[in-house]
Write an enzyme that holds these catalytic residues in place. Structure first.
Site, PDB file in Angstrom:
ATOM      1  CG  HIS A   1      -9.248  29.852  31.350  1.00 36.59           C
ATOM      2  ND1 HIS A   1      -9.211  30.765  30.340  1.00 36.59           N
ATOM      3  CD2 HIS A   1      -8.185  30.119  32.133  1.00 36.59           C
ATOM      4  CE1 HIS A   1      -8.147  31.527  30.482  1.00 36.59           C
ATOM      5  NE2 HIS A   1      -7.497  31.154  31.556  1.00 36.59           N
TER       6      HIS A   1
ATOM      7  NE  ARG B   1      -8.877  35.110  27.474  1.00 32.44           N
ATOM      8  CZ  ARG B   1      -9.824  35.939  27.930  1.00 32.44           C
ATOM      9  NH1 ARG B   1     -10.983  36.018  27.323  1.00 32.44           N
ATOM     10  NH2 ARG B   1      -9.589  36.663  29.007  1.00 32.44           N
TER      11      ARG B   1
ATOM     12  NE  ARG C   1      -4.171  36.310  25.021  1.00 34.83           N
ATOM     13  CZ  ARG C   1      -4.809  36.154  26.176  1.00 34.83           C
ATOM     14  NH1 ARG C   1      -4.781  37.131  27.071  1.00 34.83           N
ATOM     15  NH2 ARG C   1      -5.479  35.066  26.430  1.00 34.83           N
TER      16      ARG C   1
ATOM     17  CD  GLU D   1      -1.364  39.493  30.350  1.00 35.44           C
ATOM     18  OE1 GLU D   1      -2.458  39.164  30.810  1.00 35.44           O
ATOM     19  OE2 GLU D   1      -0.869  38.946  29.340  1.00 35.44           O
TER      20      GLU D   1
ATOM     21  CG  ASN E   1      -8.777  38.655  33.680  1.00 36.65           C
ATOM     22  OD1 ASN E   1      -9.544  39.457  34.181  1.00 36.65           O
ATOM     23  ND2 ASN E   1      -9.054  37.985  32.588  1.00 36.65           N
ATOM     24  CG  ASP E   2      -2.710  37.031  33.851  1.00 38.46           C
ATOM     25  OD1 ASP E   2      -2.756  36.204  34.779  1.00 38.46           O
ATOM     26  OD2 ASP E   2      -2.905  36.724  32.665  1.00 38.46           O
TER      27      ASP E   2
ATOM     28  NE  ARG F   1      -6.734  34.419  35.383  1.00 39.03           N
ATOM     29  CZ  ARG F   1      -6.597  34.783  34.112  1.00 39.03           C
ATOM     30  NH1 ARG F   1      -5.468  35.350  33.706  1.00 39.03           N
ATOM     31  NH2 ARG F   1      -7.552  34.601  33.254  1.00 39.03           N
TER      32      ARG F   1
ATOM     33  CB  CYS G   1      -8.779  43.015  26.837  1.00 40.60           C
ATOM     34  SG  CYS G   1      -7.126  42.430  27.202  1.00 40.60           S
TER      35      CYS G   1
HETATM   36  C1  PEP Z   1      -5.951  39.229  31.438  1.00 36.74           C
HETATM   37  O1  PEP Z   1      -5.014  38.702  32.030  1.00 36.74           O
HETATM   38  O2  PEP Z   1      -6.604  40.182  31.910  1.00 36.74           O
HETATM   39  C2  PEP Z   1      -6.362  38.730  30.127  1.00 36.74           C
HETATM   40  C3  PEP Z   1      -7.255  39.378  29.413  1.00 36.74           C
HETATM   41  O3  PEP Z   1      -5.816  37.563  29.700  1.00 36.74           O
HETATM   42  P1  PEP Z   1      -6.266  36.093  30.187  1.00 36.74           P
HETATM   43  O4  PEP Z   1      -7.468  36.250  31.053  1.00 36.74           O
HETATM   44  O5  PEP Z   1      -6.540  35.301  28.965  1.00 36.74           O
HETATM   45  O6  PEP Z   1      -5.064  35.645  30.906  1.00 36.74           O
HETATM   46 MG    MG Z   2      -3.672  37.361  30.957  1.00 37.14          MG
END
Ligand code: PEP
Ligand code: MG
Length: 589
Positions: A191, A297, A337, A435, A458-459, A469, A506
């Protein structure tokens, strides 16, 4: 000179003085050089902290004495430490002469004392080390205000060097004074990384032990694009770096002239949206050419605060964000979201301890099992939909049942709002994030239950590869170009096309020039990314035509399915280099 190689986390080049932040267990400790003339202020902080620590120890002694507890004697020695004129003199000298802040001075002097005791043979004296630790902790706690809230008292533009930063710590950074971020831990998608990119702060993570090698106040060179931090640079290194700073300046100027973001060389257009979250400045999004907001977010409203945000708090934040999004362009929609907590996004007072939080009761699962939280959020989002083109989506959807159940809650909330006479968009678009592998595998069914899907790479990569991650030790398995990941993305795109709904990406890969272009080539309609990356992606698309993109997708699809992620990435790079001869220059920022 020494150069540390880490993970390129947020592009850009910067040189500046170090602000060393050391989290000490639960304590937020910052070490830096105080401004000239501010030494008295620091001495006062130290004296106050000492008084406060003494009061605490005296209180403790009293309680122990009242209970007739012999251990009160131990704490007498702590008082002696705190009152020791010699130690006081040593610490104050560090502030007065070396201009260290109080925390740094305390740590330095205590470390010296610790070393003295550690060298003694006598067991009794050796044991005293524990007392010193205790006294140090007490002083540092007083200095930090007893809170696990970070007081980044940045007085001048600095490069933050830290072990790691939590989301709540990161959101407190004062952009004005943060030139760059370098951390021992973290990764490209932690983050702190997301935030650095949202704020256009060059950042390098995964530097392992850089905090052990830098001194507060010394000038370092941070190259976020290549993931490098150089300390004590030679004259040549400095000159080379200044050259990069110049090229950075020129590229920034050219981006300003690139009026329409996302236009292709043949006149086609790719929709580029911004990822934002509460607490992050949004100015500059129009300048970079963001069409709207593709990912808001919302969970950041829950982070870094005591208690749960009320419906009004949320409504205010969402409607303001909707207003900002609609000012960006005609298509200025915002995709809010729903609360995505769990995993590494823990909220004080809400998050429970789970054995396996990444696979736990998180995101849409949390919402469905906490109806009041869900209903309050849906009410706020719906009410905000009267103020802009608001879309909403659920995170971490893993099966159709969740969407069916969520739709019932949505209907209930809409009914209640109608009864109350509140205005909202009755046809608000509802989407699902893809995801979780199960959602990608069954994407067609998922698509039939929503108005759009957004792939959270990402997930999706994390869950497909079973590689955390944010864990550097398994970063080699966190592979965006693994054939399995590519298959899932392709399945999702094909499903969305078949059902006839828009599909976007995204996750952070949307802002990767190689991957983001590949997603578009494979058929996604829009990319949403930290605003700072929109100029970079625009530069790519400006040099490509739709026919070339089709060729890119076909080239990669033709690779054997036993190719390694690295081989596929190399093929992607090779294709991009051929299509855009001056690629390297465009990638600088
Ligand atoms: C993702 O998982 O790609 C995503 C955009 O959500 P976050 O990074 O907030 O988990
Ligand atoms: Mg995510």
């Amino acid at each position: 000179m020494r150069t540390f190689a880490g993970i390129s986390t947020s592009n850009g080049f910067v040189r500046g003085p170090v602000f060393l932040y050391r989290g000490q267990g639960e304590l937020p400790i910052v070490e830096y050089v105080v401004e000239n003339g501010k030494e008295e202020e620091e001495l006062l902080r130290l004296r106050r902290a000492r008084e406060e620590a003494k009061k605490d120890v005296e209180g403790l002694i009293k309680v122990l004495e009242d209970r007739g507890n012999e251990e009160s004697k131990i704490f007498e020695s702590h008082l002696m430490f705190l009152d020791d004129p010699w130690l006081q003199e040593l610490t104050e000298k560090r502030i007065r002469v070396d201009r260290l802040n109080a925390e740094a001075a305390v740590k330095k002097v205590i470390a010296e004392q610790r070393a003295i005791f550690a060298r003694m043979n006598d067991e009794y004296f050796k044991e005293r080390v524990r007392d010193i630790d205790d006294v140090e902790r007490r002083l540092l706690t007083s200095l930090s205000g007893f809170e696990r809230t970070l007081k980044f008292e940045l007085k001048a533009p600095s490069i933050i060097v830290a072990d790691d930063l939590t989301p709540s710590e990161t959101v407190q950074l004062d952009r004005k004074f943060v030139l760059g971020i370098a951390t021992n831990g973290g990764s490209k998608t932690s983050h702190v990384a997301l935030l650095a990119r949202a704020l256009a702060i060059p950042a390098v993570t995964g530097l392992k032990d850089i905090t052990e090698h830098v001194h507060p106040g010394e000038e370092v060179l941070l190259d976020g694009t290549n993931g490098l931090v150089t300390i004590r640079p030679t004259k040549e290194a400095l000159e080379k770096f200044d050259e990069l700073l110049n090229r950075q300046r020129t590229l920034l100027e050219e981006d300003k002239d690139n009026k329409v973001a996302g236009s292709l060389k043949d006149g086609g257009e790719i929709l580029l949206y911004a990822n934002i979250h509460p607490g992050v400045p949004v100015e500059g999004l129009k300048e970079v050419g963001a069409r709207g907001v593709g990912l808001y977010r919302s969970e950041y409203l829950w982070l870094n605060r005591e208690g749960v945000p009320s419906e009004e708090d949320q409504f205010e934040a969402y409607s303001e964000a909707a207003r900002i999004a609609s000012s960006l362009s005609e298509k200025g929609s915002i995709t809010i979201r729903a609360l995505d907590i769990g995993g590494d996004k823990l909220v004080r007072g809400i998050s429970k301890t789970e054995n396996n939080p990444f696979l736990g009761n998180r995101s849409i699962r949390y919402l469905l099992t906490h109806r009041e939280v869900m209903k309050t959020q849906l009410r706020a989002i719906l009410r905000a939909s009267a103020y802009g083109d608001v879309w909403m989506m659920y995170p971490m959807v893993s099966c159709v049942e969740e969407l069916r159940e969520a739709a019932l809650v949505m209907e209930e909330v809409k009914r209640e709002l109608t009864e109350e006479g509140k205005s909202f968009n009755k046809n608000i678009k509802v989407g699902a994030m893809i995801e979780v592998p199960s959602a990608a595998i069954n994407a067609e069914a998922i698509c039939r239950h929503v108005d759009f899907v957004s792939i959270g790479t990402n997930d999706l990569i994390q869950y497909t590869m079973a590689a955390d991650r944010s864990n550097e030790d398994v970063a080699h398995l966190y592979q965006p170009t693994n054939p399995a990941v590519l298959k899932l993305i392709k399945m999702t795109i094909d499903a969305a096309k078949k059902v006839g709904i828009p599909v976007g990406v995204c996750g952070e890969s949307a802002a990767d020039p190689i991957m983001g272009v590949l997603w578009v080539a494979m058929g996604v309609d829009m990319l949403s990314m930290s605003g700072t990356y929109i100029p970079l992606m625009s530069r790519m698309f400006k040099n490509l035509s739709r026919a070339e993109l089709d060729d890119y997708a076909a080239t990669i699809a033709a690779l054997p399915d036993d190719s390694s992620a690295e081989e596929i990435l190399a093929a992607c790079r090779k294709w991009m280099e051929k299509a855009i001869p001056k690629l390297d220059d465009l990638l600088l920022l």
